[in-house]
Enzyme design. Structure first.
Site, PDB file in Angstrom:
ATOM      1  N   LYS A 177      37.282  55.524  59.342  1.00  0.00           N
ATOM      2  CA  LYS A 177      37.442  54.915  60.658  1.00  0.00           C
ATOM      3  C   LYS A 177      36.517  53.721  60.861  1.00  0.00           C
ATOM      4  CE  LYS A 177      38.901  54.925  65.002  1.00  0.00           C
ATOM      5  NZ  LYS A 177      40.242  54.361  65.203  1.00  0.00           N
ATOM      6  N   CYS A 192      31.074  57.434  55.987  1.00  0.00           N
ATOM      7  CA  CYS A 192      30.348  58.700  55.865  1.00  0.00           C
ATOM      8  C   CYS A 192      29.909  59.164  57.254  1.00  0.00           C
ATOM      9  CB  CYS A 192      29.114  58.621  54.981  1.00  0.00           C
ATOM     10  SG  CYS A 192      29.451  58.061  53.315  1.00  0.00           S
ATOM     11  N   LYS A 212      50.037  49.336  60.562  1.00  0.00           N
ATOM     12  CA  LYS A 212      50.169  50.763  60.904  1.00  0.00           C
ATOM     13  C   LYS A 212      50.954  51.495  59.813  1.00  0.00           C
ATOM     14  CE  LYS A 212      47.630  50.843  63.077  1.00  0.00           C
ATOM     15  NZ  LYS A 212      46.579  50.205  63.783  1.00  0.00           N
ATOM     16  N   TRP A 214      32.488  59.074  52.073  1.00  0.00           N
ATOM     17  CA  TRP A 214      33.474  58.079  51.657  1.00  0.00           C
ATOM     18  C   TRP A 214      32.799  57.360  50.484  1.00  0.00           C
ATOM     19  CZ3 TRP A 214      34.057  52.741  51.066  1.00  0.00           C
ATOM     20  CH2 TRP A 214      35.376  52.272  51.015  1.00  0.00           C
ATOM     21  N   HIS A 261      60.854  30.526  53.002  1.00  0.00           N
ATOM     22  CA  HIS A 261      60.012  29.773  52.066  1.00  0.00           C
ATOM     23  C   HIS A 261      59.522  30.663  50.918  1.00  0.00           C
ATOM     24  CE1 HIS A 261      60.147  26.262  54.583  1.00  0.00           C
ATOM     25  NE2 HIS A 261      59.858  27.020  55.630  1.00  0.00           N
ATOM     26  N   ASN A 272      24.165  57.355  54.522  1.00  0.00           N
ATOM     27  CA  ASN A 272      25.345  56.534  54.770  1.00  0.00           C
ATOM     28  C   ASN A 272      24.933  55.084  54.557  1.00  0.00           C
ATOM     29  OD1 ASN A 272      27.608  55.214  55.749  1.00  0.00           O
ATOM     30  ND2 ASN A 272      27.066  55.552  57.904  1.00  0.00           N
ATOM     31  N   GLY A 273      25.611  54.379  53.659  1.00  0.00           N
ATOM     32  CA  GLY A 273      25.258  52.977  53.405  1.00  0.00           C
ATOM     33  C   GLY A 273      25.292  52.699  51.914  1.00  0.00           C
ATOM     34  N   GLU A 318      48.814  51.775  56.605  1.00  0.00           N
ATOM     35  CA  GLU A 318      47.694  52.701  56.728  1.00  0.00           C
ATOM     36  C   GLU A 318      48.103  54.163  56.670  1.00  0.00           C
ATOM     37  OE1 GLU A 318      46.029  51.170  60.555  1.00  0.00           O
ATOM     38  OE2 GLU A 318      44.134  51.489  59.536  1.00  0.00           O
ATOM     39  N   ARG A 324      35.281  59.572  59.462  1.00  0.00           N
ATOM     40  CA  ARG A 324      34.411  58.540  58.894  1.00  0.00           C
ATOM     41  C   ARG A 324      34.450  58.537  57.369  1.00  0.00           C
ATOM     42  NH1 ARG A 324      30.744  56.228  62.266  1.00  0.00           N
ATOM     43  NH2 ARG A 324      29.636  55.585  60.397  1.00  0.00           N
ATOM     44  N   GLU A 332      50.182  43.803  63.101  1.00  0.00           N
ATOM     45  CA  GLU A 332      49.728  45.134  63.510  1.00  0.00           C
ATOM     46  C   GLU A 332      50.781  46.195  63.179  1.00  0.00           C
ATOM     47  OE1 GLU A 332      47.113  46.477  64.065  1.00  0.00           O
ATOM     48  OE2 GLU A 332      47.424  48.244  65.300  1.00  0.00           O
TER      49      GLU A 332
HETATM   50  C1  AGP Z   1      42.958  49.882  62.256  1.00  0.00           C
HETATM   51  O1  AGP Z   1      43.995  50.798  62.343  1.00  0.00           O
HETATM   52  C2  AGP Z   1      41.974  50.177  61.186  1.00  0.00           C
HETATM   53  N1  AGP Z   1      41.354  51.435  61.359  1.00  0.00           N
HETATM   54  C3  AGP Z   1      41.018  49.042  60.880  1.00  0.00           C
HETATM   55  O2  AGP Z   1      41.761  47.924  60.509  1.00  0.00           O
HETATM   56  C4  AGP Z   1      40.027  48.643  61.990  1.00  0.00           C
HETATM   57  O3  AGP Z   1      40.689  48.009  63.036  1.00  0.00           O
HETATM   58  C5  AGP Z   1      38.950  47.721  61.392  1.00  0.00           C
HETATM   59  O4  AGP Z   1      38.272  48.403  60.381  1.00  0.00           O
HETATM   60  C6  AGP Z   1      37.982  47.204  62.427  1.00  0.00           C
HETATM   61  O5  AGP Z   1      37.273  48.236  63.023  1.00  0.00           O
HETATM   62  P1  AGP Z   1      36.432  47.980  64.336  1.00  0.00           P
HETATM   63  O6  AGP Z   1      37.382  47.613  65.409  1.00  0.00           O
HETATM   64  O7  AGP Z   1      35.731  49.279  64.597  1.00  0.00           O
HETATM   65  O8  AGP Z   1      35.475  46.871  64.040  1.00  0.00           O
END
Ligand code: AGP
Length: 613
Positions: free
Chosen positions: A608, A2, A490, A77, A509, A103-104, A493, A27, A486
């Protein structure tokens, strides 16, 4: 999760709030809303959808020519309650006195609701937030709002960043923070608050990061801070060097694409800040207690998501250079369940782009409770992690807006690599040969990344060719296993495609059973001591008719006959390959997502900064 923006001053609050929400939309983007304060009323406007739609609705609204001088807005969110207009923030108390956004997560929301409903309060939404709003309305009896604010904060469990308007307190905004980030600023004629500092940079760079257990009262004349017990607090502002232009898309279609391109510059900055031509130089940036590294027997790297893959990369490097240390990497949300050790022979390194990830913060607090020595790597100066640990290093990537991390990953890996070398040097466990080899290698990475970026059109063509795959398998060995994770993340996501990552030796395996002509394998095969083993694993996949894309070293033409397609990258030290290999994987995911018409900067269901556990 949020995004929050608040304003009180002399100008029209509407544009300040909409601008701040647009900057923080990454966010959360299920719904959006804002509350504008006029002389004798507060107008609450909410929608399901994006800030751009909220903007249209606000601009079409007729406020009878009146201009609001304060207000607040929110992008959501969803956690408690579905995505609909009623559950969107801000919330209003049944008596109309309190308008609140949050937010929370309020953990005792249900208890509060049951009690208030028994007293006759009628709730409108299904959210946890509304319980806090209705409770504050009960606690506030007119006059100074501080006593009601302290009682509210005391009555709640869970995490919150609140921004609150009170109907009979014009010219004031109230804020409170426990567990969720909130940053406050004053620029002479106005005060602001936001979840992310980037939202405030158009107005000022002098920021007050609210601490745990703090309340703030904002007026056009300034900001006052109090503890949850009501006692006034003196706070020092922190100057944030980021430029507001850095958080701007410029001529790019997406932030993610811009941020991929920024990597050579970001790495140059990061590497030059902490190294000399052939050696690490962290004397000025990292001051550890004398003798600490000789006492340490355990090193733990802890993070979430992409930052965790950076942690894994650092863990591999450290372990490969020093076999006397017990080194491991942990996902922050699992760290708490482990017996992590106790006392000052343990060093824990927490990595977080935002510095606000709830799981990483909890892990860092657990480590503190066990007397573990703590270092953080974050990208946001003044963030909670930056302020809470014993030593903090900044990754110097500048603001990252795309939800998928790109430049912050490579900045983290580069900084972690330098940190590992520095820690081993302090321990007497780094040979001058390895130091010079790896520092020299690191310093050449930005130029090599530039060469990869220049191959974008080829990678785009490949992405378009493979975008209709039913899924992807990424395989690699040793230092390239985190890279496969990674690369797969990507694609998950931003393209929403099933994509798995495996240590190449594991394929046979089990996972190999899934392979067929529609499941594409991306194999990381640099020219190193593991090349032949990797090529055997690739042959196993090829024999099952899977299309193969290889990531290989420039000049290794021998691999051309083995894969259907090859992406070449310049040669580098084997330990540093992830810093190069990740760039084509980022570009590949970007172009696949674009081909599939995905919302690249704000992919569905994500946010994010993950500020709930
Ligand atoms: C990565 O593309 C994501 N947005 C997510 O996995 C992110 O790396 C993770 O939430 C950790 O965030 P931070 O580095 O702000 O702690």
């Amino acid at each position: 999760m949020c995004g929050i923006m608040g304003y009180v001053g002399k100008n029209d609050a509407t544009q300040v709030i909409l601008n701040g929400l647009a900057k923080q939309e990454y966010r959360g983007y299920d719904s959006a809303g804002l509350a504008l304060r006029f002389d004798d009323s507060i107008k609450n406007i909410k929608i399901v959808g994006r800030v751009s739609e909220l903007k249209k609705l606000v601009e079409a609204s007729d406020f009878g020519g009146a201009v609001p001088a304060s207000g607040m807005g929110h992008t959501r969110w969803a956690t408690h309650g579905g995505v609909n207009v009623t559950n969107a923030h801000p919330h209003e108390s049944a008596d109309g006195n309190i308008v609140l956004l949050h937010n929370g997560i309020i953990e005792n929301a249900r208890e509060i609701r049951v009690k208030l409903e028994a007293e006759g309060v009628v709730f409108a939404s299904d959210t946890d937030t509304e319980s806090a709003c209705q409770l504050l309305a009960k606690l506030y009896h007119g006059g100074d709002a501080l006593p009601a604010m302290t009682k509210l904060c005391d009555s709640l469990t869970g995490a919150f960043a609140f921004v609150i308007l009170i109907r009979d307190r014009p010219g004031e905004i109230w804020c409170a923070r426990k567990g969720s980030p909130l940053v406050v600023a004053h620029d002479g004629g106005a005060s602001y608050c936001a979840s992310d500092p980037t939202a405030l940079l158009d107005y000022t760079h002098d920021l007050f990061f609210m601490e745990e257990g703090e309340i703030a009262r904002l007026t056009e004349d300034g900001c006052g801070f109090f503890g949850f017990d009501g006692s006034p607090r003196e706070k020092q502002s922190i100057f944030l060097q980021w430029d507001s232009v850095m958080a701007d898309k410029g001529h790019y279609e997406h932030f993610m694409r811009k941020e991929i391109d920024e990597q050579p510059d970001v790495l140059r900055l990061t590497i030059e800040a902490h190294t000399d031509i052939t050696s690490v130089d962290m004397e000025k940036t990292l001051k550890l207690p004398p003798g600490l590294m000789s006492r340490i027997s355990r090193v733990q790297f802890v993070a979430c998501g992409t930052s965790y893959y950076a942690a894994l990369t650092a863990c591999n490097l450290m372990e490969s250079l020093d076999d006397t240390l017990n080194v491991r990497a942990d996902v922050a949300s699992e760290y708490r369940y482990r017996n992590i050790g106790r006392g000052d022979d343990t060093l824990a390194i927490f990595i977080s782009q935002s510095g606000e990830t709830a799981d990483t913060l909890s892990a860092a607090r657990i480590a503190k409770s066990k007397g573990v020595h703590r270092i953080a790597i974050t990208n946001v100066r003044g963030s909670t992690l930056d302020r809470e640990v014993d030593h903090s290093l900044l990754s110097l990537a500048g603001p990252e807006i795309g939800v998928a991390a790109t430049k912050t990953f490579t900045a983290q890996v580069a900084l972690l690599s330098i940190l590992v070398l520095q820690l081993l040097k302090l321990r007497g466990a780094l040979s001058t040969t390895d130091e010079a080899r790896l520092i020299g290698g690191l310093r050449s990475i930005p130029t090599k990344q530039q060469a990869i970026l220049a191959r974008d059109l080829d990678i785009k063509a490949l992405a378009e060719k493979y975008a209709d795959s039913k899924g992807f398998f990424f395989i690699g060995r040793r230092e390239n296993v985190p890279l496969t994770l990674e690369g797969a993340l990507k694609l998950k996501e931003i393209a929403y495609l099933p994509s798995e990552a495996y240590a190449a030796g594991e394929m046979k395996h089990g996972p190999i059973a899934m392979l067929d002509e529609k499941l594409t394998v991306v194999a990381i095969v640099p020219q190193n001591d593991l090349r032949e083993k990797m090529l055997s694993n690739v042959a196993e996949c090829r024999a099952r008719n899977a299309p193969i894309i290889l990531l290989a070293t420039d000049g290794d033409d021998g691999v051309k006959a083995i894969g259907n397609d090859v992406i070449f990258v310049p040669a580098t030290e084997k330990e540093l390959f992830p810093l190069l290999g990740v760039v084509p994987l980022q570009l590949f995911a970007y172009h696949v997502a674009k081909t599939l018409g995905r919302d690249i900067d704000m992919p569905r269901n994500l946010a994010k900064s993950v500020t709930v556990e």
